[in-house]
Design an enzyme around this catalytic site. Structure first.
Site, PDB file in Angstrom:
ATOM      1  N   MET A 194       0.781  -1.241  -0.034  1.00 29.18           N
ATOM      2  CA  MET A 194      -0.027   0.071   0.004  1.00 29.18           C
ATOM      3  C   MET A 194       0.795   1.184   0.006  1.00 29.18           C
ATOM      4  O   MET A 194       0.361   2.346   0.301  1.00 29.18           O
ATOM      5  CB  MET A 194      -0.854  -0.091   1.205  1.00 29.18           C
ATOM      6  CG  MET A 194      -2.040  -1.187   1.174  1.00 29.18           C
ATOM      7  SD  MET A 194      -3.381  -0.976   2.063  1.00 29.18           S
ATOM      8  CE  MET A 194      -2.713  -0.669   3.618  1.00 29.18           C
ATOM      9  N   GLY A 195       2.041   1.036  -0.503  1.00 34.70           N
ATOM     10  CA  GLY A 195       3.160   2.319  -0.387  1.00 34.70           C
ATOM     11  C   GLY A 195       3.603   2.909   0.864  1.00 34.70           C
ATOM     12  O   GLY A 195       3.359   1.976   1.790  1.00 34.70           O
ATOM     13  N   HIS A 244       9.387  -3.258   3.478  1.00 39.17           N
ATOM     14  CA  HIS A 244       8.943  -3.520   2.030  1.00 39.17           C
ATOM     15  C   HIS A 244      10.110  -3.745   1.107  1.00 39.17           C
ATOM     16  O   HIS A 244      10.163  -4.578   0.357  1.00 39.17           O
ATOM     17  CB  HIS A 244       8.306  -2.368   1.692  1.00 39.17           C
ATOM     18  CG  HIS A 244       6.938  -1.817   2.203  1.00 39.17           C
ATOM     19  ND1 HIS A 244       6.889  -0.550   2.917  1.00 39.17           N
ATOM     20  CD2 HIS A 244       5.802  -2.329   2.264  1.00 39.17           C
ATOM     21  CE1 HIS A 244       5.590  -0.707   3.299  1.00 39.17           C
ATOM     22  NE2 HIS A 244       4.970  -1.726   3.042  1.00 39.17           N
ATOM     23  N   GLY A 258       4.974 -10.452   3.965  1.00 41.60           N
ATOM     24  CA  GLY A 258       5.774 -10.394   5.058  1.00 41.60           C
ATOM     25  C   GLY A 258       4.822 -10.953   6.124  1.00 41.60           C
ATOM     26  O   GLY A 258       3.933 -11.089   6.143  1.00 41.60           O
TER      27      GLY A 258
HETATM   28  P1  AMP Z   1       1.433  -3.027   3.487  1.00 44.12           P
HETATM   29  O1  AMP Z   1       2.001  -1.912   2.552  1.00 44.12           O
HETATM   30  O2  AMP Z   1       1.495  -2.573   5.013  1.00 44.12           O
HETATM   31  O3  AMP Z   1       0.234  -3.801   2.899  1.00 44.12           O
HETATM   32  O4  AMP Z   1       2.499  -4.148   3.245  1.00 44.12           O
HETATM   33  C1  AMP Z   1       2.837  -4.738   2.292  1.00 44.12           C
HETATM   34  C2  AMP Z   1       3.599  -6.156   2.196  1.00 44.12           C
HETATM   35  O5  AMP Z   1       4.783  -5.631   3.343  1.00 44.12           O
HETATM   36  C3  AMP Z   1       3.058  -7.149   3.114  1.00 44.12           C
HETATM   37  O6  AMP Z   1       3.245  -8.344   2.687  1.00 44.12           O
HETATM   38  C4  AMP Z   1       3.596  -6.874   4.447  1.00 44.12           C
HETATM   39  O7  AMP Z   1       3.515  -8.007   5.383  1.00 44.12           O
HETATM   40  C5  AMP Z   1       4.915  -6.594   4.449  1.00 44.12           C
HETATM   41  N1  AMP Z   1       5.578  -5.814   5.393  1.00 44.12           N
HETATM   42  C6  AMP Z   1       4.887  -4.772   6.224  1.00 44.12           C
HETATM   43  N2  AMP Z   1       5.756  -4.450   7.117  1.00 44.12           N
HETATM   44  C7  AMP Z   1       6.800  -5.413   7.164  1.00 44.12           C
HETATM   45  C8  AMP Z   1       7.744  -5.736   8.050  1.00 44.12           C
HETATM   46  N3  AMP Z   1       7.892  -4.992   9.219  1.00 44.12           N
HETATM   47  N4  AMP Z   1       8.765  -6.622   7.803  1.00 44.12           N
HETATM   48  C9  AMP Z   1       8.253  -7.455   6.713  1.00 44.12           C
HETATM   49  N5  AMP Z   1       7.608  -7.405   5.873  1.00 44.12           N
HETATM   50  C10 AMP Z   1       6.566  -6.278   6.180  1.00 44.12           C
END
Ligand code: AMP
Length: 283
Positions: free
Chosen positions: A33-34, A40, A150
């Site tokens: 989601m940026g 990320h 993640g």
């Molecule tokens: P989001 O932008 O929050 O939807 O996350 C996008 C991807 O990044 C998802 O697969 C999350 O699980 C992963 N992600 C977010 N935060 C972390 C983190 N601290 N460590 C590893 N992966 C992450």
């Protein structure tokens, strides 16, 4: 301006990735989601290693936000995201607007039966329907060979893995361990909401997971006693409101009452209006 290819239309993306596949190129895909952070970027590095082409999507998906949640406030910084993506060797960024993925007549959702009933699904009843739907759409648009997620969003990862099996997506799903700040706080775009005081309290999530790990290592097997102690620990921070603390089977996400093997401890708390989650598999 970045040299990476930025695509906003689904049809353009579909044509592009179809062509890459026809040329025999493999595609890694990282949906986000940026407002990118080191978590990320770690996913992007994993994707870069695994395929010829690396694709990042940036889409703040409205269907995974419930009424009254932070859809409009969700942090955005496209310029910085593109600079970071370029530095990580991303080939294509897919960043559609909400109308591109959800037309006026949109009415098809992907809904899993069991896994979304647990953990975050209790307080966010439509969240995983939105996640499964958008990830399905993105898989159909990008047609990746490998998709990277993640472990920070443990339930989401479990749901995607199950959905890939159930719907016969020919995609390798890779889970990447949680990337943390120095004090243990799991990196998250939502950490940007925290005031300095809230930010310093936020490390209590990771501390409470480590405490629970020590209880288990010292022989405690009663799940409700560990959960109770964890809630008390978190409640001692006055800015924290516990949403849930759960000990569950890492495969089914069903609650366990006695610890007999590896268990997932999953936590969600509100710090002010900000909802943060974290988890750890305890053995
Ligand atoms: P989001 O932008 O929050 O939807 O996350 C996008 C991807 O990044 C998802 O697969 C999350 O699980 C992963 N992600 C977010 N935060 C972390 C983190 N601290 N460590 C590893 N992966 C992450």
């Amino acid at each position: 301006m970045p040299k990476i290819d930025i695509i906003t239309r689904s049809i353009t993306a579909q044509k592009k990735f179809e062509l890459l596949r026809l040329k025999g190129q493999t595609i890694s895909f990282v949906p986000t989601m940026g407002f990118l952070h080191e978590g990320h970027l770690t996913l992007l590095r994993e994707g870069r290693k695994r395929s010829d082409r690396l694709v990042l999507s940036i889409f703040v998906n409205p269907t995974q936000f419930g009424p009254g949640e932070d859809l409009d406030a969700y942090p955005r910084d496209t310029e910085n995201d593109l600079a970071l993506a370029e530095a990580e060797g991303v080939d294509v960024v897919f960043m559609p607007g909400p109308d591109e993925l959800y037309g006026e007549k949109f009415q098809t959702y992907v809904q899993l039966e069991k896994l979304p009933r647990h953990l975050c699904g209790n307080s966010r009843p439509t969240h995983f329907r939105g996640v499964a739907t958008v990830v399905t759409k993105l898989f159909n648009i990008i047609k990746p060979h490998t998709a990277i997620f993640g472990q920070k969003d443990f339930q989401q990862l479990a749901i995607i893995r199950q959905m890939v099996l159930d719907l016969n997506f020919d995609i390798d799903v890779i889970g990447v361990p949680t990337v943390r700040e120095k004090d243990g706080l799991a990196m998250s775009s939502r950490n940007a909401y925290l005031t300095p005081d809230q930010r310093s309290s936020a490390s209590c999530l990771f501390k409470s997971l480590n405490n629970a790990s020590s209880f288990i290592k010292s022989g405690e097997t009663n799940a409700s006693s560990i959960i109770q102690k964890t809630i008390e620990y978190l409640n001692a921070y006055k800015s924290i409101r516990v949403d849930y603390v759960a000990l569950c089977d890492p495969a089914t996400l069903e609650d366990v009452s006695t610890i007999e093997g590896p268990v997932l401890m999953a936590i969600a708390v509100f710090i002010g209006k900000t909802r943060l989650i974290d988890n750890m598999v305890l053995d």
